[in-house]
Design an enzyme around this catalytic site. Structure first.
Site, PDB file in Angstrom:
ATOM      1  N   GLU A  32       8.017  54.818  56.432  1.00 47.40           N
ATOM      2  CA  GLU A  32       9.313  54.816  55.758  1.00 47.40           C
ATOM      3  C   GLU A  32       9.165  55.048  54.265  1.00 47.40           C
ATOM      4  OE1 GLU A  32      11.262  51.073  56.681  1.00 47.40           O
ATOM      5  OE2 GLU A  32      10.146  51.085  58.564  1.00 47.40           O
TER       6      GLU A  32
ATOM      7  N   CYS B 216       0.002  47.040  58.610  1.00 49.73           N
ATOM      8  CA  CYS B 216      -0.638  46.327  57.500  1.00 49.73           C
ATOM      9  C   CYS B 216      -1.432  45.161  58.072  1.00 49.73           C
ATOM     10  CB  CYS B 216       0.435  45.813  56.545  1.00 49.73           C
ATOM     11  SG  CYS B 216      -0.207  44.932  55.111  1.00 49.73           S
TER      12      CYS B 216
ATOM     13  N   CYS C 276       1.357  38.737  56.200  1.00 46.35           N
ATOM     14  CA  CYS C 276       2.315  37.832  55.542  1.00 46.35           C
ATOM     15  C   CYS C 276       3.397  37.452  56.555  1.00 46.35           C
ATOM     16  CB  CYS C 276       2.937  38.502  54.322  1.00 46.35           C
ATOM     17  SG  CYS C 276       1.730  38.918  53.046  1.00 46.35           S
TER      18      CYS C 276
ATOM     19  N   GLU D  79      -0.692  47.726  52.395  1.00 48.61           N
ATOM     20  CA  GLU D  79      -1.266  47.086  51.210  1.00 48.61           C
ATOM     21  C   GLU D  79      -2.060  48.168  50.467  1.00 48.61           C
ATOM     22  OE1 GLU D  79      -1.342  44.329  49.298  1.00 48.61           O
ATOM     23  OE2 GLU D  79      -2.941  45.358  48.209  1.00 48.61           O
TER      24      GLU D  79
ATOM     25  N   HIS E 179       5.067  34.724  45.716  1.00 48.36           N
ATOM     26  CA  HIS E 179       5.855  34.098  46.792  1.00 48.36           C
ATOM     27  C   HIS E 179       5.655  32.601  46.994  1.00 48.36           C
ATOM     28  CE1 HIS E 179       6.812  38.175  47.365  1.00 48.36           C
ATOM     29  NE2 HIS E 179       5.961  38.478  48.303  1.00 48.36           N
TER      30      HIS E 179
ATOM     31  N   ASN F  27      15.328  39.768  52.441  1.00 51.64           N
ATOM     32  CA  ASN F  27      16.046  40.628  53.361  1.00 51.64           C
ATOM     33  C   ASN F  27      15.698  40.152  54.766  1.00 51.64           C
ATOM     34  OD1 ASN F  27      17.613  42.943  53.796  1.00 51.64           O
ATOM     35  ND2 ASN F  27      16.368  44.121  52.362  1.00 51.64           N
TER      36      ASN F  27
ATOM     37  N   CYS G 135      11.134  46.166  54.307  1.00 54.56           N
ATOM     38  CA  CYS G 135       9.910  46.877  54.693  1.00 54.56           C
ATOM     39  C   CYS G 135       9.679  46.857  56.185  1.00 54.56           C
ATOM     40  CB  CYS G 135       8.693  46.203  54.077  1.00 54.56           C
ATOM     41  SG  CYS G 135       8.790  46.093  52.333  1.00 54.56           S
TER      42      CYS G 135
HETATM   43  N1  SAH Z   1       1.424  44.884  50.407  1.00 52.58           N
HETATM   44  C1  SAH Z   1       2.006  45.027  49.120  1.00 52.58           C
HETATM   45  C2  SAH Z   1       3.118  46.045  49.044  1.00 52.58           C
HETATM   46  C3  SAH Z   1       4.107  46.125  50.180  1.00 52.58           C
HETATM   47  S1  SAH Z   1       5.285  44.836  50.346  1.00 52.58           S
HETATM   48  C4  SAH Z   1       2.436  43.677  48.580  1.00 52.58           C
HETATM   49  O1  SAH Z   1       2.212  42.675  49.265  1.00 52.58           O
HETATM   50  O2  SAH Z   1       2.916  43.599  47.469  1.00 52.58           O
HETATM   51  C5  SAH Z   1       6.319  44.964  48.957  1.00 52.58           C
HETATM   52  C6  SAH Z   1       7.041  43.693  48.605  1.00 52.58           C
HETATM   53  O3  SAH Z   1       8.108  43.424  49.521  1.00 52.58           O
HETATM   54  C7  SAH Z   1       6.143  42.479  48.635  1.00 52.58           C
HETATM   55  O4  SAH Z   1       6.398  41.647  47.544  1.00 52.58           O
HETATM   56  C8  SAH Z   1       6.565  41.833  49.928  1.00 52.58           C
HETATM   57  O5  SAH Z   1       6.188  40.498  49.965  1.00 52.58           O
HETATM   58  C9  SAH Z   1       8.052  42.084  49.920  1.00 52.58           C
HETATM   59  N2  SAH Z   1       8.762  41.898  51.195  1.00 52.58           N
HETATM   60  C10 SAH Z   1       8.264  41.960  52.448  1.00 52.58           C
HETATM   61  N3  SAH Z   1       9.219  41.720  53.365  1.00 52.58           N
HETATM   62  C11 SAH Z   1      10.367  41.503  52.670  1.00 52.58           C
HETATM   63  C12 SAH Z   1      11.698  41.196  53.060  1.00 52.58           C
HETATM   64  N4  SAH Z   1      12.052  41.088  54.322  1.00 52.58           N
HETATM   65  N5  SAH Z   1      12.629  41.020  52.072  1.00 52.58           N
HETATM   66  C13 SAH Z   1      12.281  41.162  50.772  1.00 52.58           C
HETATM   67  N6  SAH Z   1      11.039  41.468  50.358  1.00 52.58           N
HETATM   68  C14 SAH Z   1      10.091  41.636  51.291  1.00 52.58           C
END
Ligand code: SAH
Length: 340
Positions: A89, A109, A113, A157, A213, A287, A330
């Site tokens: 995406e 990934c 998380c 990542e 976070h 989200n 994401c």
């Molecule tokens: N792996 C990298 C980049 C991709 S995620 C990282 O961890 O930064 C990009 C950001 O979106 C990260 O801060 C992640 O924690 C956040 N993210 C993931 N799922 C989300 C969601 N459902 N709502 C809001 N932010 C989200």
């Protein structure tokens, strides 16, 4: 076949030298690819046929397949299919300062998380440099306008696909490439310490966003397994060194999860943790996705959290929301498409 969009300009120069040809063809070729945007070698007029034929044998000009676009006010969400059938995406956001794109760096990934849709299924593979470059080229083609800002915050990542991501940055930043200023490019990472160390020596003034976070190890390890490998103290020390050495910008991303990490004590702990670090905090309303069991914090709680950071003199912003109507979190489009 290898893609032509995988090569940075130095690699292209090497290619021509290797073929007993002129180095400056690399400049010309970059111009055809990124300025004139050709879709076949036949359109290229100032490089001789034989050279082009050789290139054609080894390097493809093929694009990604655009499967679906969802459009909402100020946001477009793109679902692409790769040559091996995998999906990724990209999200385009229209800000008052220009068009910004969020690109994916991997299929799936491995960071796991707990709140993140992308990590629900393990990494399938790294994206090639070309597959990142093409996200930008093809979205620009769709909107018929230039993109000025890039965030590597889509699926994946980026520091787990380090070499391809750095080559991608070189190409999009290059004056003969997409000319996106380094200060307009942001890498977002969950905090892979050895890669942050390595990244200090990358000679481009790009921004780094760190997904924090949680303000303490206990909670962060529950939410983000990477914290068990590189706990907060180690991460923070590395970031301090990074700031000293590079003078670049750091942002801390902090998703607010209802009842999990959004309490007053968390805000106070967070203030302490980053006090004295020259960075700012981006608070992100979560989200919510169907499958993971987390909820977005109440607006009043988000405001409270923000106020505490402010009171503690932390630079803080609340992220403007885009696209919650169109599954812009994401990995959500990919999950839908592949019924994961
Ligand atoms: N792996 C990298 C980049 C991709 S995620 C990282 O961890 O930064 C990009 C950001 O979106 C990260 O801060 C992640 O924690 C956040 N993210 C993931 N799922 C989300 C969601 N459902 N709502 C809001 N932010 C989200």
């Amino acid at each position: 076949m290898n893609s032509i969009y995988n090569m940075d300009i130095e690699e292209m120069e090497e290619y021509f030298l290797r073929h007993d040809d002129k180095k400056f063809h690399a400049d010309q070729l970059f111009n055809w690819l990124y300025e004139k945007r050709v879709s076949s070698y036949e359109e290229i007029t100032n490089i001789k046929k034989e050279t082009l034929n050789n290139l054609k044998q080894e390097y493809s000009l093929s694009k990604l397949t655009l499967v679906n676009v969802e459009k909402d006010t100020d946001v477009n969400k793109y679902l692409f299919k790769l040559n091996d059938g995998q999906h990724i995406e990209a999200v385009l956001m229209n800000h008052n300062y220009g068009n910004s794109i969020c690109v994916s760096s991997q299929v799936g990934c491995n960071m796991g998380c707990k709140f993140c849709e992308s990590g629900r299924r393990k990494k399938v593979r790294n994206l090639e440099t070309a597959e990142m470059v093409l996200q930008i080229l093809q979205v620009e083609e769709d909107i018929k306008a230039r993109i000025s800002h890039v965030v590597i915050m889509g699926i994946g990542e980026p520091f787990d696909n380090y070499d391809n991501v750095l080559r991608f940055i070189k190409i999009i930043n290059h004056p003969k490439g997409l000319q996106i200023g380094s200060r307009h490019i942001t890498i977002s990472s969950c905090g892979i310490v050895p890669k942050i160390e390595e990244f200090m020596d990358f000679p481009y003034q790009v921004n780094l966003a760190i997904s924090l976070h949680a303000p303490n190890d206990e909670l962060r390890s529950k939410l983000m397994p990477i914290n068990k490998v590189y706990p907060l103290e180690q991460l923070m020390n590395t970031l301090k060194k990074y700031l000293q050495k590079t003078n670049r910008r750091i942002t801390f991303e902090y998703i607010l999860l209802d009842g999990i990490n959004d309490q007053t004590t968390h805000a106070e702990q967070l203030s302490k943790l980053i006090k004295g670090i020259n960075a700012y905090v981006n608070l992100i309303p979560y989200n919510a996705t169907d499958n993971l069991g987390f909820n977005r914090s109440k607006t009043i709680q988000i405001m409270k959290f923000y106020d505490i950071l402010k009171k503690n003199k932390i630079n803080v912003t609340i992220r403007r929301e885009f696209g919650s109507k169109i599954s812009a979190a994401c990995g959500q489009l990919r999950s839908k498409e592949e019924a994961l």
